[in-house]
Motif scaffolding. Structure first.
Motif, short mmCIF file in Angstrom:
data_model
loop_
_atom_site.label_atom_id
_atom_site.label_comp_id
_atom_site.label_asym_id
_atom_site.label_seq_id
_atom_site.Cartn_x
_atom_site.Cartn_y
_atom_site.Cartn_z
N GLN A 80 0.82 -1.21 0.00
CA GLN A 80 0.00 0.00 0.00
C GLN A 80 0.85 1.26 0.00
O GLN A 80 0.36 2.34 -0.32
N VAL A 81 2.10 1.15 0.35
CA VAL A 81 2.94 2.34 0.37
C VAL A 81 3.14 2.85 -1.05
O VAL A 81 3.22 4.05 -1.27
N ILE A 82 3.25 1.95 -2.03
CA ILE A 82 3.57 2.42 -3.37
C ILE A 82 2.35 2.51 -4.26
O ILE A 82 2.46 2.92 -5.40
N THR A 117 -0.39 4.41 -4.44
CA THR A 117 -0.98 5.67 -4.91
C THR A 117 -0.27 6.21 -6.15
O THR A 117 -0.92 6.43 -7.17
N PRO A 118 1.05 6.44 -6.13
CA PRO A 118 1.68 6.90 -7.36
C PRO A 118 1.65 5.84 -8.46
O PRO A 118 1.56 6.16 -9.64
N LEU A 119 1.74 4.56 -8.06
CA LEU A 119 1.72 3.50 -9.06
C LEU A 119 0.43 3.54 -9.85
O LEU A 119 0.42 3.37 -11.08
N ILE A 175 0.73 6.27 -12.27
CA ILE A 175 1.65 5.91 -13.35
C ILE A 175 0.96 4.99 -14.33
O ILE A 175 1.07 5.14 -15.55
N VAL A 181 8.89 0.36 -8.18
CA VAL A 181 8.87 0.25 -6.72
C VAL A 181 9.43 1.51 -6.08
O VAL A 181 8.78 2.13 -5.24
N TRP A 182 10.62 1.92 -6.50
CA TRP A 182 11.25 3.02 -5.77
C TRP A 182 10.73 4.38 -6.16
O TRP A 182 10.55 5.25 -5.29
N ILE A 183 10.48 4.58 -7.44
CA ILE A 183 9.92 5.88 -7.81
C ILE A 183 8.53 6.06 -7.20
O ILE A 183 8.22 7.12 -6.66
N PRO A 184 7.65 5.03 -7.23
CA PRO A 184 6.39 5.21 -6.50
C PRO A 184 6.60 5.45 -5.01
O PRO A 184 5.85 6.23 -4.41
N ALA A 185 7.59 4.80 -4.41
CA ALA A 185 7.79 5.00 -2.98
C ALA A 185 8.16 6.45 -2.70
O ALA A 185 7.62 7.08 -1.78
N GLY A 233 7.55 8.84 -4.75
CA GLY A 233 6.38 9.61 -5.17
C GLY A 233 5.35 9.74 -4.07
O GLY A 233 4.72 10.79 -3.92
N THR A 234 5.18 8.66 -3.31
CA THR A 234 4.23 8.72 -2.21
C THR A 234 4.62 9.81 -1.22
O THR A 234 3.77 10.56 -0.74
N LEU A 285 3.99 13.18 -2.93
CA LEU A 285 2.58 13.49 -3.12
C LEU A 285 1.87 13.77 -1.82
O LEU A 285 0.83 14.42 -1.81
N VAL A 325 -5.45 3.67 2.94
CA VAL A 325 -4.70 4.16 1.79
C VAL A 325 -5.46 3.83 0.52
O VAL A 325 -5.64 4.67 -0.36
N VAL A 378 -5.62 11.95 -3.70
CA VAL A 378 -4.29 11.40 -3.92
C VAL A 378 -3.32 11.85 -2.83
O VAL A 378 -2.55 11.06 -2.28
N GLY A 419 -4.27 10.21 0.58
CA GLY A 419 -3.93 8.80 0.59
C GLY A 419 -2.43 8.59 0.69
O GLY A 419 -1.95 7.69 1.37
N SER A 420 -1.68 9.45 -0.01
CA SER A 420 -0.22 9.33 0.06
C SER A 420 0.29 9.60 1.45
O SER A 420 1.24 8.95 1.92
N GLY A 422 -0.10 6.62 3.33
CA GLY A 422 0.92 5.67 2.90
C GLY A 422 2.26 5.97 3.54
O GLY A 422 3.01 5.04 3.89
N LEU A 435 2.37 4.60 6.96
CA LEU A 435 2.64 3.16 6.89
C LEU A 435 4.11 2.91 6.60
O LEU A 435 4.74 2.03 7.19
N LEU A 436 4.67 3.70 5.68
CA LEU A 436 6.07 3.53 5.32
C LEU A 436 6.97 3.79 6.51
O LEU A 436 7.91 3.04 6.77
#
Lengths: 304, 336
Positions: free
Chosen positions: A137-139, A141-143, A146, B53-57, B59-60, B63, B292, B303, B306-307, B310, B313-314
């Motif tokens: 769930q951490v990734i 939202t941006p995913l 994308i 994986v990392w760019i969304p992480a 990005g969260t 965002l 989330v 968005v 929710g981020s 997230g 959580l991270l």
């Protein structure tokens, strides 16, 4: 000789009382484990019991009653009425390519990180491993954003986007499982002796040959174990399918069950049957490949 | 003379010096083709991992400081505080999302509480139970393989399936539990999954049912790797099984214990499927992971908010992740 006769009388008296204690301990352990096993099997057995009884019976007498009729009709209905064949095919389309691609890519990375002395080896290994430890769930939202932005040609995706496409699900499953496989395979590859590579170098083997002909065949046990684990995990995946796949008919079987719950809310026996059917592939994998599965888990948890 | 006296040492030396030279040269002397192979073998997966994986992480995290409903584009202008939401879209919002989550979002603190309860139950009940199973099975009594197979079986099932299967156990009027304890009438039925005071615990039973098998297998693998001579030495010294385990085996298994703790924490933070399949994560089953998701699916997307959830959580997950990485790769560096 004299020492033996001297020492034996000292040891012997200690044995009998311990043996008696051990027997009691063993019996207690057996009883406990049998009890636990029955408790553990109970939910599955109960759901199976509901699945093989017709709706008319259970609505009259409840789930906990002696069977008046037993039937396989629920299974047949679950298969045909809810279009499970279609969902299973979706699962196959997602799981099989994903497993193959992950193993191919991960073995390549593991090989490079263990055999080629790139300066940032450990940092990259950490990068990959940590990527798998993040909660999904951490990734998401941006995913999600994308996936809505990337356009795919129509032969790869019905919707034209990465969102709501089988290709998209394969991609995220591959990316997400990559870390664990890299971790396990790099541990495993470290145990290949350096001398084999030297001999190969003397024979003039290129990097690719060393990878393909030398390392990969040696990693077969690890690859088999990982394939078993990955098949189960990707088949059982629920979250990616729920969030990155909007339409019902492209979903793999595990997440399609969620829709079924709403669709057949009045016929719980059918849902039980559908759940049993959906569990079959993982159970088959379990029965046939239990050793590989457990080997894969232990490879992942302890270091080579 | 000097050459002949040098010859014998040279005859025994070549493997070592050659190897050293070859290893050093081997790195620098990669052919062009080899370099391409290395670049591809490493580059493609790296690209995939970073992109998905990392760019969304990251990005969260970025965002979480914005306010955006997904429609339209994202600007770097700051949100004006007095404008209505429809105009205040795609702008930088500062830490307002976090502030709102902690103060006016009603599900936030229950979700945090439930996540902590989930974690506590896993650490105090599921993991010790799994370890107990492992220790008992490791004793090698008759039928160990069968017990192991049965106790591990739930791990093979998808969590969604686990939720569906247990709904039959928990069913109000027809379920096994209510029928057996006699509370399945229409007026005295216990609503295990609907009552917000009970349903978290009901779902936790399901989660432990599955998690203990997983811990059992991991621990068994560790137990099997313990040097048997240690145990024999303890037995010769007169220690009973209890003492042998706690004083000899358990300390030696420190790396495995750490891995299992980390796995426990991570699995508890990942809890989503069970709760979602049971009632979509409302009414007593709120979890951070569900919150989330509920902010990004559906028509009204939030968005930025929710981020922010997230990121919470991270932040919580980073603790066990760093513990795992530290434990694993510290040994790596000392080995190298």
């Amino acid at each position: 000789m004299t020492t033996e006769t001297l020492s034996r009388p000292v040891v012997q008296p200690a044995v009998p009382p311990k043996k008696k204690g051990r027997a009691v301990g063993q019996a207690a352990t057996q009883v406990f484990l049998i009890g636990a096993s029955i408790l553990w099997l109970l939910p599955i057995a109960f759901a199976l019991y509901v699945a093989i009884r017709p709706y008319s019976d259970t609505s009259k007498y409840g789930y906990v009653s002696m069977p008046h009729h037993l039937t396989l009709q629920n299974f047949k209905d679950a298969w045909t009425q809810s279009d499970m064949k279609h969902f299973f095919w979706n699962s196959v389309l997602i799981t099989v390519p994903a497993v193959i691609i992950v193993l191919a890519l991960a073995s390549g990375v593991a090989f490079v990180l263990t055999r080629v002395n790139v300066k940032i080896n450990v940092a990259l290994l950490i990068l990959f491993t940590a990527g798998n430890l993040l909660p999904q769930q951490v990734i998401i939202t941006p995913l999600f954003r994308i996936y809505l932005k990337i356009h795919l040609p129509h032969f790869l995706s019905g919707s034209g986007l990465m969102y709501n496409s089988i290709f998209g699900l394969i991609a995220i499953n591959v990316a997400f499982q990559l870390g664990f496989c890299v971790f396990v395979l790099s541990n495993y590859m470290k145990s290949v002796p350096e001398e084999m590579y030297e001999a190969a170098l003397v024979d003039g083997a290129s990097m690719w040959t060393r990878f393909w002909r030398l390392t990969l065949p040696l990693c077969r046990p690890a690859l088999a174990a990982l394939a078993t684990l990955l098949t189960t995990w990707i088949y059982n995946d629920f979250f990616w399918a729920i969030t990155l796949m909007s339409s019902g008919d492209k979903r793999p079987v595990t997440s399609a069950l969620a829709n079924l719950q709403g669709q057949f809310v009045s016929d719980q026996n059918l849902i039980a049957a559908a759940a049993m059917i959906a569990a079959v592939p993982t159970l088959v994998v379990y029965i046939l490949l239990q050793k590989q599965f457990i080997a894969g888990l232990s490879l992942g948890s302890s270091k080579g | 003379m000097s050459s002949t006296s040098q010859a014998p040492p040279a005859a025994t030396d070549p493997p070592k010096t050659d190897r050293r030279i070859r290893r050093r040269r081997g790195v620098r002397k990669l052919t062009r083709r080899d370099r391409i192979v290395v670049a591809l073998l490493l580059g493609i997966p790296l690209l995939l991992d970073v992109a998905f994986v990392w760019i969304p992480a990251i990005g969260t995290i970025l965002l979480s400081f914005t306010k955006w409903n997904g429609v339209g584009s994202l600007h770097t202008t700051t949100c004006k505080p007095n404008l209505p939401s429809i105009l205040n879209n795609g702008c930088v919002y500062g830490v307002q999302n976090y502030h709102q989550a902690a103060t006016i979002y009603p599900e936030f603190w229950p979700a945090v509480r439930h996540n902590l309860i989930w974690l506590a139950v896993f650490v105090l009940i599921a993991t010790p139970l799994g370890m107990l199973f492992a220790v008992l099975i490791d004793r090698g009594i008759k039928g160990s393989r069968m017990y192991q197979s049965i106790l591990f079986l739930p791990v093979m099932l998808s969590l969604a399936l686990v939720g569906i299967i247990w709904e039959f156990m928990y069913s109000q009027n027809l379920g096994l539990i209510n029928t057996v304890i006699g509370r399945n009438g229409n007026d005295n039925a216990i609503d295990w999954l609907g009552n917000p005071h009970l349903n978290l615990w009901a779902v936790l039973v399901e989660a432990c049912w599955r998690q203990s098998g997983y811990v059992m297998v991991l621990y068994l693998a560790g137990l099997k790797a313990v040097d048997p001579t240690l145990r024999e030495a303890a037995t010769v010294d007169g220690a009973n099984a209890w003492q042998t385990f706690w004083r000899v085996v358990f300390p030696v298994m420190k790396p495995i214990n750490i891995v299992i703790m980390v796995v426990t924490v991570i699995e508890s933070l990942r809890a989503f499927d069970l709760v979602y399949i049971t009632n979509k994560g409302i009414n007593g089953l709120e979890l951070l992971s569900v919150l989330v998701t509920s902010n990004i699916v559906g028509e009204t997307q939030r968005v930025g908010f929710g981020s922010a959830l997230g990121v919470v959580l991270l932040a919580i997950s980073l603790v066990p992740i760093c513990a795992f990485l530290f434990q694993t790769f510290r040994r790596e560096e000392t080995r190298q």
